[in-house]
Design an enzyme around this catalytic site. Structure first.
Site, PDB file in Angstrom:
ATOM      1  N   ASN A   1     -31.829 -77.902 -53.317  1.00  0.00           N
ATOM      2  CA  ASN A   1     -32.718 -77.055 -54.120  1.00  0.00           C
ATOM      3  C   ASN A   1     -31.889 -76.245 -55.111  1.00  0.00           C
ATOM      4  OD1 ASN A   1     -31.989 -74.389 -52.848  1.00  0.00           O
ATOM      5  ND2 ASN A   1     -32.691 -75.524 -51.045  1.00  0.00           N
TER       6      ASN A   1
ATOM      7  N   LYS B   1     -40.967 -64.996 -37.853  1.00  0.00           N
ATOM      8  CA  LYS B   1     -39.539 -65.062 -37.494  1.00  0.00           C
ATOM      9  C   LYS B   1     -39.109 -63.910 -36.585  1.00  0.00           C
ATOM     10  CE  LYS B   1     -38.685 -67.530 -41.736  1.00  0.00           C
ATOM     11  NZ  LYS B   1     -37.843 -68.730 -41.673  1.00  0.00           N
TER      12      LYS B   1
END
Ligand code: C5P
Length: 409
Positions: free
Chosen positions: A213, A350
């Site tokens: 990316n 998370k």
């Protein structure tokens, strides 16, 4: 903004071949916005002329304590009172031995002795032959100088002017400039260990292709740099990026998400803070082809099976909870829209105390950024600024949160 704007630095040179590096150091300091006043010993003037140092610093150089240019004839007092910092580079073995005893028979040592010890830090950059460096007398002197309040920098290693090779080279001008900048930063993370993940990952499809990316790693590198300047020892786990390692930071290069996961986990034990800025690929090819996949005549792209990558941040936070550790985990959210909603979702998913949101397309590769700090209670916007300025702010923010976080885990 330059790093040393409004700082006045007295650059002292004692005798040694490394004086040639002081010329470049002087330029590096002035380029960062500092004004530099050079003071040389007579021995230093044997290696480089005051004319060169005057031209580079744009100020007359002082060599003698009997210099009558100062109206009160007290150069040692005047120069040390104006300074924000005194940096002696090179600091010879003889000069350090002299300082240690409080001797003051030349302008530079006299000025160091006369400096207001609580207000004007003294930074010494030793430079000498390897035998002189490792001699017990030198090591003893350095230990005592540190006790007396001087900052004695380490030395470089390698070829020496005498033809020998070993420890004792003066740090390079850029490294010394970084030490000066560091000295002026508040030490909010002194004694802490900070782990940072940065950059993209590369998931190999075959020997020549892969998916990755556009993350440049700049935000993570800025954070590693800022944390080091704040006094932390820093380990940076970096995906494939073309950035120079920030000064003083330990770097571990990785390629894939699995490599990054292994590297992060191996460093977690002694970390107090983990900042996950890396843009980790969510998926990797289930198998990496051993040979280049050839184009098929069918005109169809070959089908490929994918496996989900481990969520490094979530696993780090989970392992910290399992071990009852006080590790403070910070995640990043690079989004294209609905930043707050996505960041809040990540915070919950998370199970970390802080998520920093940013707009991916605006920040990938850029030198500036705008942040949204999302925690359990609030979402606070930090307007656009350079990544280094934001990194310093974020480091201070994390440092401020550590004591209360420690109580709550
Ligand atoms: O899951 P998502 O990519 O949206 O979350 C981004 C945050 O989680 C970043 O801090 C990133 O470094 C971290 N992350 C990770 N491991 C992954 C995916 C993301 O550590 N596999």
């Amino acid at each position: 903004m330059s790093e040393l704007d409004n700082k006045h630095i007295v650059l002292g040179l004692s005798g040694g071949v490394a004086c040639y590096k002081a010329a470049e150091l002087c330029r590096a300091l002035t380029k960062q916005g500092a004004t530099v006043q050079v003071v040389m010993t007579e021995a230093a003037a044997q290696f480089i002329t005051p004319v060169t140092m005057q031209a580079l610093s744009n100020r007359p150089v002082f060599v003698s304590q009997w210099d009558a240019r100062e109206p009160n004839n007290m150069a040692h007092i005047n120069l040390s009172r104006e300074a924000d910092l005194i940096l002696v580079a090179p600091a010879s073995a003889d000069f350090m031995a002299k300082l240690l005893h409080g001797r003051a028979d030349d302008l530079l040592s006299l000025m160091c002795l006369a400096r207001p010890i609580d207000k004007v830090p003294l930074l010494l950059a030793p430079a000498m032959n390897r035998e002189m460096w490792s001699h017990p007398a030198t090591q003893r002197n350095m230990a005592q100088l540190r006790t007396d309040g001087a900052h004695v920098l380490g030395v470089g290693q390698g070829e020496q002017a005498c033809g020998e090779s070993g420890d004792g080279r003066m740090l390079e001008p850029d490294e010394l400039m970084q030490e000066v900048v560091r000295l002026f930063q508040p030490k909010v993370l002194q004694g802490k260990h900070v782990l940072v993940s940065a950059g993209p990952t590369f998931e190999a499809i075959d020997p020549v292709r892969g998916i990755t990316n556009l993350s440049s790693g700049k935000m993570g590198f800025a954070l590693a740099h800022a944390a080091h300047q704040a006094g932390a020892s820093v380990t940076l786990v970096a995906g494939p990026v073309g950035l120079a390692t920030p000064y003083g930071v330990k770097r571990i290069d990785v390629r894939s998400a699995l490599d990054m996961h292994a590297a992060v986990m191996s460093q977690l034990d002694h970390a107090d803070v983990f900042i996950a800025t890396a843009a980790v690929a969510d998926w990797r090819p289930e198998k990496t082809a051993l040979e280049k996949i050839k184009k098929e005549s069918s005109g169809q792209m070959p089908a490929m099976a994918w496996t989900e990558n481990p969520d490094i941040l979530a696993l780090a936070a989970q392992s910290a909870r399992a071990l009852n550790s006080e590790l403070f985990c910070v995640g990043f959210a690079a989004e294209s829209h609905d930043l707050k909603t996505h960041a809040q979702a990540k915070l919950a998913r998370k199970k970390v105390p802080l998520i920093v949101g940013n707009i991916g397309a605006d920040t990938f590769g850029a030198d500036d950024n705008a942040l949204l700090l999302v925690d359990e209670y609030s979402a606070v916007e930090w307007p656009k600024d350079s990544k280094l300025v934001l990194a310093r702010k974020l480091v201070a923010e994390i440092a401020a949160r550590l004591p209360t976080f420690r109580k709550s885990v």
